[in-house]
Every structure is written in C-alpha cells, then in structure tokens.
Scaffold this motif. Structure first.
Motif, short mmCIF file in Angstrom:
data_model
loop_
_atom_site.label_atom_id
_atom_site.label_comp_id
_atom_site.label_asym_id
_atom_site.label_seq_id
_atom_site.Cartn_x
_atom_site.Cartn_y
_atom_site.Cartn_z
N VAL A 1 3.71 -7.84 -7.72
CA VAL A 1 3.37 -6.77 -6.78
C VAL A 1 2.03 -6.13 -7.15
CG1 VAL A 1 4.10 -4.56 -5.81
CG2 VAL A 1 5.81 -6.27 -6.43
N VAL A 2 1.16 -6.01 -6.16
CA VAL A 2 -0.05 -5.21 -6.32
C VAL A 2 0.19 -3.87 -5.64
CG1 VAL A 2 -2.51 -4.99 -5.83
CG2 VAL A 2 -1.55 -7.24 -6.40
N ILE A 3 0.28 -2.84 -6.46
CA ILE A 3 0.49 -1.48 -5.96
C ILE A 3 -0.89 -0.93 -5.58
CG2 ILE A 3 1.11 0.86 -6.67
CD1 ILE A 3 3.24 -0.33 -8.43
N ALA A 4 -1.09 -0.72 -4.28
CA ALA A 4 -2.40 -0.25 -3.81
C ALA A 4 -2.24 1.16 -3.27
CB ALA A 4 -2.90 -1.19 -2.71
N ASP A 5 -3.04 2.07 -3.80
CA ASP A 5 -2.89 3.46 -3.36
C ASP A 5 -4.20 4.19 -3.63
OD1 ASP A 5 0.01 5.21 -2.94
OD2 ASP A 5 -1.86 6.34 -3.20
N ILE A 6 -4.42 5.23 -2.85
CA ILE A 6 -5.60 6.08 -3.09
C ILE A 6 -5.40 6.86 -4.40
CG2 ILE A 6 -4.79 8.11 -1.80
CD1 ILE A 6 -7.63 8.29 -0.60
N ALA A 7 -4.13 7.05 -4.75
CA ALA A 7 -3.81 7.73 -6.01
C ALA A 7 -3.75 6.71 -7.15
CB ALA A 7 -2.46 8.44 -5.88
N ASP B 1 -8.71 3.13 -1.15
CA ASP B 1 -8.62 4.02 0.02
C ASP B 1 -8.71 3.11 1.25
OD1 ASP B 1 -9.04 5.70 2.15
OD2 ASP B 1 -10.56 6.91 1.16
N VAL B 2 -7.63 3.04 2.02
CA VAL B 2 -7.61 2.08 3.13
C VAL B 2 -8.57 2.45 4.27
CG1 VAL B 2 -5.28 1.19 2.69
CG2 VAL B 2 -5.58 3.15 4.24
N ALA C 1 -14.66 -1.80 2.59
CA ALA C 1 -15.12 -2.47 1.36
C ALA C 1 -14.04 -2.42 0.28
CB ALA C 1 -16.41 -1.81 0.86
N GLN C 2 -13.35 -1.28 0.18
CA GLN C 2 -12.27 -1.18 -0.82
C GLN C 2 -11.09 -2.09 -0.46
OE1 GLN C 2 -11.19 2.78 -2.27
NE2 GLN C 2 -13.18 3.56 -1.63
N CYS C 3 -10.84 -2.26 0.83
CA CYS C 3 -9.77 -3.17 1.25
C CYS C 3 -10.13 -4.60 0.86
CB CYS C 3 -9.52 -3.07 2.76
SG CYS C 3 -8.77 -1.51 3.25
N ALA C 4 -11.41 -4.96 1.03
CA ALA C 4 -11.85 -6.32 0.65
C ALA C 4 -11.70 -6.51 -0.86
CB ALA C 4 -13.30 -6.53 1.08
N GLN C 5 -12.05 -5.48 -1.64
CA GLN C 5 -11.91 -5.58 -3.10
C GLN C 5 -10.43 -5.72 -3.50
OE1 GLN C 5 -13.90 -1.98 -4.24
NE2 GLN C 5 -15.92 -2.83 -3.78
N LEU C 6 -9.58 -5.02 -2.76
CA LEU C 6 -8.13 -5.11 -3.03
C LEU C 6 -7.65 -6.56 -2.85
CD1 LEU C 6 -5.19 -4.03 -3.29
CD2 LEU C 6 -5.30 -3.43 -0.86
N VAL C 7 -8.09 -7.20 -1.78
CA VAL C 7 -7.65 -8.58 -1.52
C VAL C 7 -8.20 -9.52 -2.60
CG1 VAL C 7 -7.77 -10.49 0.13
CG2 VAL C 7 -7.37 -8.15 0.93
N THR D 1 0.85 -1.20 0.00
CA THR D 1 0.00 0.00 0.00
C THR D 1 0.88 1.25 0.00
OG1 THR D 1 -0.14 0.30 2.40
CG2 THR D 1 -1.73 -1.23 1.39
N GLY D 2 0.29 2.35 -0.45
CA GLY D 2 1.04 3.61 -0.52
C GLY D 2 2.17 3.56 -1.52
#
Ligand SMILES: NC(=O)c1ccc[n+]([C@@H]2O[C@H](COP(=O)([O-])OP(=O)(O)OC[C@H]3O[C@@H](n4cnc5c(N)ncnc54)[C@H](O)[C@@H]3O)[C@@H](O)[C@H]2O)c1
Length: 257
Positions: free
Chosen positions: A32-38, A56-57, A61-67, A12-13
C-alpha cells in the motif's frame, strides 16, 4: 514483469479515518502507498506492507510523482481515492467564493489530476497482467463519493435548512467521472467503481452530532470506517470482476435507490 512482482495499491487520504481503514484492509493483499497531504510516515510504519508519500492531489505534478513512487514499489494495479475536504453546512448565498473553489479543487480537480496521472501506468500494467494470464488481480479504481452527492444534502442533523452544496456538487461530479472512466477504461480491462458512504464516524462530522444522526439512520448507528473498507475490499477483488461503473451505497439505509 517477473512472476514474483508485488501488486501495489495507491490509497489517497489514507493518513486518517476512512482512507486509513481502507489502507489497513488492503495491506493484506497489496503493498500500500499511503498518499496524503499530511505526513503519514508513522501511520505507514504502524502496519504491515505500507509506505507513505506526501501528495497534494490539487497539484498535477505531485500526482505524477506519486505514480512514479508507486511504480518503484512494485506493479501499480489498483487506486483508491479517498482524499477530500468538506465545510460546514451553509446556505448557498452565504458560501464564500474561495471556499467553493477550494472544495471543487480538492474533491473534483484532485480526482481528475490523480486519474490523469495514474491511467497510463494502470493501462500498461493491466496489459502485462493480461499477457501473463493471471486471474488473481483485477486492475481497478475505486473513487469515494458520498450519499450526499445523490441527495444534495450532506447532514442528517438539523442544520437550519442549510446544505453543503459545494461538497455535494463535487461528490456528484465524482459519480459522473466514475461512469466516464469506467467506459473509457473497460477496453483495457480496468474496472472503475465508487463507494457512496452515509454518515461515518470521524472528524468530518462533529462528535456531538453522532447520536442525533444515528437515531435517523434506519440501522440506528453511524457507519464505521471499516464498513467502507470492507466494501472497497470487495470492489477491488477478483470477486467483483464483472462490476464496473457501479456506485455502491454503504449508508445504513439512509438512501435506497
Ligand atoms: N466521514 C463521513 O461521514 C463521510 C461520508 C461520506 C463520504 N465521505 C468521504 O469519504 C472520504 C474520507 O472521509 P474521512 O471521513 O476519512 O475524512 P478525513 O477528513 O478524516 O480524511 C480525509 C483525508 O484526506 C486528506 N486530504 C485532504 N486534502 C487533501 C489533498 N489536497 N491532497 C491529499 N490528501 C488530502 C486529509 O489529510 C485526510 O487525511 C472522503 O472522500 C469523504 O468525502 C465521508
């Protein structure tokens, strides 16, 4: 799980600075999954074996979608949480209520949301890895905290006595969470550690303060994002197989405890 699965790390970030350096370093051994609000689409394209996901951490719900997205990329074995925000040094009596809440929401609640979303997947994948008897991967989590969490004082430059109490408190809570997570996940063979950076080059510290700060660092320089990436790379590797619940200081000697 077949034998040619790809081991996946969420960072993240990772659209910027420290997270980005971590993602780059880890891309030699993970997808690598690059997770960021940007939006990090272009960042992901710029190096080997990376994809991006906007998240957006502060939103569970967005964290669940990320996983879910990470699970589509391969086998999620590793999570590095670097996303956070800070604010200018301000006397506690002057910190606006909404700024306090926002920092706690991103830095602490965001960590909790991400961990709640990731843990079931990490547990199930760690179990399958154990059943396959592989020693090439050591499932783990690394949370990025801060030297400031331990000192209650973020700046090494003169801020007129003001601290960043909200930022420091949020990062101290991340250290505590690291230890609870390490104990809870030990039975699953998942290690949980933190890295506590000192002052690192990047937007979190205004550039006009770097020289003054560097002069107060025993090693006489600001840290670089790559300094943190190297520490994370070690902690997620099998070389760190017996290390859990540890807070690794990477701070040029600004705090020794
Ligand atoms: N830079 C330093 O001197 C320093 C020192 C100690 C600790 N740290 C810690 O290191 C980590 C990275 O710092 P950095 O210098 O790379 O900061 P940075 O501001 O350059 O990067 C932080 C990233 O987090 C992302 N982000 C912010 N809010 C988010 C949210 N709600 N959801 C998802 N992503 C979000 C931002 O878009 C950005 O890409 C942070 O945890 C920070 O607290 C930094």
């Amino acid at each position: 799980m077949n034998s040619d699965y790809e081991s996946v790390v969420i960072v993240t970030g990772a659209a910027n600075n420290i997270g980005l350096a971590i993602a780059k370093k880890l891309s030699t051994q993970f997808k690598v999954v690059i997770a960021d609000i940007a939006d990090a689409t272009d960042v992901a394209r710029s190096f080997h074996r990376a994809v991006s996901f906007k998240c957006d951490v502060t939103d569970p719900a967005q964290c669940a979608q990320l996983v879910e997205f990470a699970a589509q990329q391969g086998v999620l074995t590793t999570v590095v949480h670097s996303a956070a925000i800070t604010a200018p040094a301000t006397m506690i009596v002057d910190i606006p209520q909404d700024q306090w809440r926002r920092i706690i929401d991103v830095n602490l609640n965001g960590t909790f949301n991400l961990m709640q979303a990731c843990i079931p997947s990490l547990q199930s994948n760690a179990k399958q890895l154990r059943n396959h008897g592989t020693s090439l991967i050591s499932p783990s989590v690394v949370l990025i905290t801060s030297r400031a969490a331990k000192t209650g004082f973020a700046a090494l430059s003169n801020e007129g006595g003001a601290t960043k109490a909200h930022y420091c408190a949020s990062k101290a809570a991340v250290i505590s969470l690291t230890k609870s997570l390490a104990l809870e996940l030990a039975q699953d063979g998942i290690r949980v550690n933190s890295v506590a950076p000192g002052p690192i080059e990047g937007d979190m510290i205004p550039k006009d303060k770097w020289d003054e700060i560097a002069s107060r660092v025993p090693l006489k320089r600001m840290g670089k994002p790559e300094d943190i990436a190297e520490a994370v790379n070690f902690l997620v590797s099998p070389a760190a197989n017996f290390i859990t619940g540890h807070i690794l200081d990477v701070n040029g000697g600004t705090l020794m405890d």
